[in-house]
Design an enzyme around this catalytic site. Sequence first.
Site, PDB file in Angstrom:
ATOM      1  CE1 TYR A  69       9.929  44.032  81.491  1.00 28.45           C
ATOM      2  CE2 TYR A  69       9.338  42.329  79.897  1.00 28.45           C
ATOM      3  CZ  TYR A  69       9.832  43.599  80.179  1.00 28.45           C
ATOM      4  OH  TYR A  69      10.225  44.409  79.162  1.00 28.45           O
TER       5      TYR A  69
ATOM      6  NE  ARG B  65      13.513  31.137  58.198  1.00 28.02           N
ATOM      7  CZ  ARG B  65      12.900  30.196  57.464  1.00 28.02           C
ATOM      8  NH1 ARG B  65      12.410  29.103  58.035  1.00 28.02           N
ATOM      9  NH2 ARG B  65      12.781  30.334  56.165  1.00 28.02           N
TER      10      ARG B  65
HETATM   11  N1  PLP Z   1      11.528  38.773  81.817  1.00 28.71           N
HETATM   12  C1  PLP Z   1      11.948  39.668  82.674  1.00 28.71           C
HETATM   13  C2  PLP Z   1      11.897  39.361  84.151  1.00 28.71           C
HETATM   14  C3  PLP Z   1      12.417  40.892  82.230  1.00 28.71           C
HETATM   15  O1  PLP Z   1      12.810  41.816  83.120  1.00 28.71           O
HETATM   16  C4  PLP Z   1      12.443  41.148  80.846  1.00 28.71           C
HETATM   17  C5  PLP Z   1      12.947  42.457  80.316  1.00 28.71           C
HETATM   18  O2  PLP Z   1      13.142  43.398  81.033  1.00 28.71           O
HETATM   19  C6  PLP Z   1      12.003  40.194  79.975  1.00 28.71           C
HETATM   20  C7  PLP Z   1      11.555  39.000  80.488  1.00 28.71           C
HETATM   21  C8  PLP Z   1      11.966  40.448  78.483  1.00 28.71           C
HETATM   22  O3  PLP Z   1      13.225  40.328  77.943  1.00 28.71           O
HETATM   23  P1  PLP Z   1      13.681  41.088  76.594  1.00 28.71           P
HETATM   24  O4  PLP Z   1      13.655  42.528  76.897  1.00 28.71           O
HETATM   25  O5  PLP Z   1      15.037  40.533  76.338  1.00 28.71           O
HETATM   26  O6  PLP Z   1      12.704  40.747  75.530  1.00 28.71           O
END
Ligand code: PLP
Length: 917
Positions: free
Chosen positions: A127, A75
């Site tokens: 996102y 960890r």
């Molecule tokens: N940031 C962006 C721009 C994304 O498109 C995504 C996932 O699609 C993420 C963050 C989150 O990543 P994860 O799905 O690996 O947690």
Amino acid sequence: MAPSIDPHALGKLPLHDLPTPEPESPRRPRKPYKFSTLCATVENPDMKDQYGSSSVPIYQTATFKGVSGEFDYSRSGNPTRSHLQHHIAKISSAAHAITVSSGMAALDIILRLLKPGDEVIAGDDLYGGTNRLLTYIRTHVGVVIHHVDTTDHASLLPYINAEKTAMVLLESPTNPLLKIADLATISQQVKERAPNAIIVVDNTMMSPYLQRPLEHGADIVYDSATKYLSGHHDLMAGVVTCNRDDIAQKLAFIVNSVGNALTPIDSFLLLRGIKTLALRMDRQQATTQMVADYLYLLGFKVHYPGLASHPGREVHNRIADGNGAVLSFETGNKELSEKIVGGTRLWGISVSFGCVNSLISMPCVMSHASIDPATRAARGLPEDLIRLCVGIEDPHDLLDDLERALVDAGAIALDVAQNRYVKVPAQDALSLAVNQLHLDGAAKKQEEWLVSAPGKVILFGEHAVVHGVTAIAASVDLRCYGLATLRNDRKLSIHLQDLDDFYYEWDVESLPWNAVTPIAPGEEHPEELDQRLVEALSEKALHEIKADQKAARGASLVFLYLYMILSKPQDYPTFSFTTRSSLPVGAGLGSSASYSACIATAALLVHRRITLPPLPQPTSAEHIHISHQGRRAITPATAEEVNRWSFVAEKILHGNPSGVDNSVAVFGGALAYARPGFGKKSGMEGIQGFKSLKFLLTNSKVPRDTKKLVAGVGEKKANEPELVNGILQSIQSISDEARRVLADPELPRDSLLSALSALMTENHQHLVTLGVSHPALETIRSKTAVPHGLSTKLTGAGGGGCAVTLIPDEFGEEQLQDLITALIREEFQPYLTSVGGSGLGILSPYAAHRTPGVPPAPQALDQVTPPDTPTPHEQIAGGAAPGADDLARDPLRAPFLAAPDAELAQWAGALGRWLYV
Ligand code: PLP
């Protein structure tokens, strides 16, 4: 136990610390390696492997023995993860890298730097998962979030507060609208006004290869390494990089406390993925640019910074090294978008991006569904938006697949004036789709379908093709015609006019239905024929056909086999299939393949397994026709379906066909073909830009035994390998050269014709040496050579059959007539034709396309209904053709059978518009 913080995440690394070949000196400065070299070279001088392993081992262990070792508990630190973090820091211009279990886990550890009352300024096109987590900390931690439009750096100003602003969270380009934020300017203006605020950038859409925000003033950069960094959608990971020791210290503490560090096995996989990052990205973004240009030129609203029209292009060019591999576009209608997304095959419907496979999605119903519709609307996220995430497949395959989906959804249609596809206004596209549904219904009522397919000539490489040499085949404008007439008496019949007027009919119930395993729509026919069905048909349905009627027996077998295997359980629409040909049968001109294509099309139409494109409604804005001269009116998907079943038909007739003849019959034009398994690229390839050429085809009327001729060449090869191998090599060069000149757009027409003449003569001489010519073919050659100076070669298996003579454009009409007369005098049958024309054709069922006044015009599609009271056709015993009374009931059948041979093509052409592949 007291887990320690991973020292490898915190020790400052010299940037680009890979030793380069040149030592630093005043005269020769040390030249850093380029990005792709850094990616591919995983080296950590501080962590040499004891065995010199070339790939970093997976330390799949929770604990480490001893008390003063570098690692104690996974960890807190693990050697595989340390290697990965070192590598990521190196390619990200970063001093520190931390890897966790997902992109969201990365954001989570970053947001834990905040405390109640802090303010965050974030983009308004983030996102979906980011929004969800921000909403969570707003409600549960008491952090204030301001969403602003980060494309305008001034819009942040009112929210920047020296005391309260603790964090600024940016994405550029955003996902899915590809909005650009000026990371450099924003970082600078925030730092000036709130020096303690931390600038955080989600760099997932770009990866460190294309953008390194730490270089533009960001304090923390994170990536969902699930995307480009890993590249294969086989792991979830998040990566955080930064240069500030204080921040790295806090983040490492959180990871160790929470326990969301990346596992050893995922660290290994991610390290492996990163090695090809630059390579993948280069290919992916080159294709993305092609797709963006394609959609833009069609008239869609496309979001991609690689387009000159993109509003953030100038800023993006300043801060990034490329445009990435995600784009989005709007269709104008959510339903239409759903159809397009559902219609692709290569583009997988999936959330996420960055994988080697291409993906298609609708953010509003998938990745961004977690944002409520009102917020989506407020943030200007269109409901019809389609996002494309481009992989590493062949760009042309991807474009073809997309085009097919756009056509099938009715989103684009061919513009006759420009001879290219254009976008159909969304509301019309939907009515096209509705129209298609009507057509599907209406097709049930269509009583007669007239179809046709061309024959083929082998221009170069016959016989040699059996031994792996490339052959060039082209369609010839002599066609087989097939008429399918629906019946209401539960009987199926076949009428083969060219085979001594052969006619036979069957009660549909008498067929051996217990021996068939129907193949459902969308399923492929297995490689092997269904022998159980072949045998059952031979015993129960074809046993009365005489042994000397071999060709008719074969044609009937194909007819029944396709009919039965394509049928739906308990749904047996019956029909008469009548066929005629303007192509000599059995003369090596692909008559069987053109028959196969006609019967396959007829069976697919009758079973409603293919439909025709709807009749587009011309709009006042854009005048869109179904096609240019009917060409390309049959969609590629339909053509492929017909071709697959034509190939099955060819298998029934010939056992092991190459597939060339049926492909030419369906697709037309010209193609190069090489058999698989000779150490070179095999298969078929269309010759683009093939120019239609005038040929005289002369049937020597000498029957041939193709199998014997092929075997003879094989024997010669075994006895005189040097001679035959030399010939094969020369024929390969002839095919290569022919292919080059045929496809060369720059080559003047007279140079093309003289090059082809010389190649034909040369190819023929080789065939003579192989022993496959015939005195009759040599007579045809000499009649065309003297006094006309034309080049002739045998075509097909030789030993009889046909010869082809190239007719130059300037060859006089009178001279041609003299030549034709001379050949007829010798009892040969010449046909003046062109090669390289259309493939499969279907007489348009639309009333608007039928020629009025051509007796007897079929009824308009929407008026065609089966008769209320079925009128049974009489059982015709003994293979006699139907009488005049029967013919009178079927409007096309009588004139089809009555048209004189020489006028068949003209008669068919005058019926109305033909739709072609
Ligand atoms: N940031 C962006 C721009 C994304 O498109 C995504 C996932 O699609 C993420 C963050 C989150 O990543 P994860 O799905 O690996 O947690």
